[in-house]
Design an enzyme around this catalytic site. Sequence first.
Site, PDB file in Angstrom:
ATOM      1  N   SER A 143      32.596  29.924  45.469  1.00  0.00           N
ATOM      2  CA  SER A 143      31.998  31.259  45.465  1.00  0.00           C
ATOM      3  C   SER A 143      30.939  31.344  46.550  1.00  0.00           C
ATOM      4  O   SER A 143      30.282  30.345  46.864  1.00  0.00           O
ATOM      5  CB  SER A 143      31.357  31.555  44.105  1.00  0.00           C
ATOM      6  OG  SER A 143      30.676  32.792  44.121  1.00  0.00           O
ATOM      7  N   TYR A 156      25.137  28.880  37.022  1.00  0.00           N
ATOM      8  CA  TYR A 156      26.415  29.207  37.638  1.00  0.00           C
ATOM      9  C   TYR A 156      26.374  28.985  39.144  1.00  0.00           C
ATOM     10  O   TYR A 156      27.257  28.334  39.712  1.00  0.00           O
ATOM     11  CB  TYR A 156      26.802  30.652  37.336  1.00  0.00           C
ATOM     12  CG  TYR A 156      28.034  31.094  38.084  1.00  0.00           C
ATOM     13  CD1 TYR A 156      29.300  30.685  37.668  1.00  0.00           C
ATOM     14  CD2 TYR A 156      27.938  31.900  39.225  1.00  0.00           C
ATOM     15  CE1 TYR A 156      30.435  31.067  38.362  1.00  0.00           C
ATOM     16  CE2 TYR A 156      29.076  32.290  39.919  1.00  0.00           C
ATOM     17  CZ  TYR A 156      30.314  31.867  39.484  1.00  0.00           C
ATOM     18  OH  TYR A 156      31.438  32.231  40.175  1.00  0.00           O
TER      19      TYR A 156
END
Length: 267
Positions: A143, A156
């Site tokens: 990501s 995260y």
Amino acid sequence: MAVTSAETARPLALVTGASSGIGYELAKLFAQDGYDLLIAADQPAIVEAKQSLEALGVQVTALQLDLSKVEAVDELYAAAAGRPIDALAANAGHGLGHAFLDQDWNDIMHVVNTNITGTIRLLYKVGAEMRTRGRGKILLTGSIAGLMPGSFQAVYNGTKAFVDSFSFALRNELKETDVSVTVLMPGPVDTEFFERADMLDTSVGQSKDKSDPADVAKTGYEAMKRGDGDVVAGLKNKIQAAMAAVTPQTALAEMHRGMAEPGSGKN
């Protein structure tokens, strides 16, 4: 039911997090290219995904497993029943909103163990097999979140920083083989991610400017087929990734706070 070890002309792809979103779209692309599938997710929807993918004319084995657990990863790998895994799309993962000190410890560890521990456990097994055979394709879903401090999403973002970094290291270690490693780095995608992470009241959670998971999957899939090291999905995300490389970390953390702080949404 495990994938049979019978000889087949079709290659086999293992896709995690395949019940919906990017993972399901990746599995569909593999099926359209003639791969049999071994798919897994921790959601019951994996059964419906199996049925949809079988309609594309390939063999599909689906397991509902919590890939934060080592024994579940081992069960998934064993389901190949000795059949060579030609491609691995390690896509399983989930987020967690709110301030780090306000989060439940068990929830924190579930994110860490799903996004990192389970991912590298599977890579350790499948990657070793590929290296022995001298060929294979690995696609990791990282990501652009891994490129910036994730205020109110710290765990995260930290796990995705690990995945992004790990992929480049593994790629370098395998550079003298025909095993390729590619990391797909999307930005916000229109999936169940934000609901599951309890981030629907945030600016990023309410944004209408999220990527289509099918488009993101296609970007990653094509990069994997080419053997690219990394790919950022979407022009806006490419710009954001470039900015992250030159912006001070304290400024990035404040920018992320504006997107992810609880209550930052307009509604």
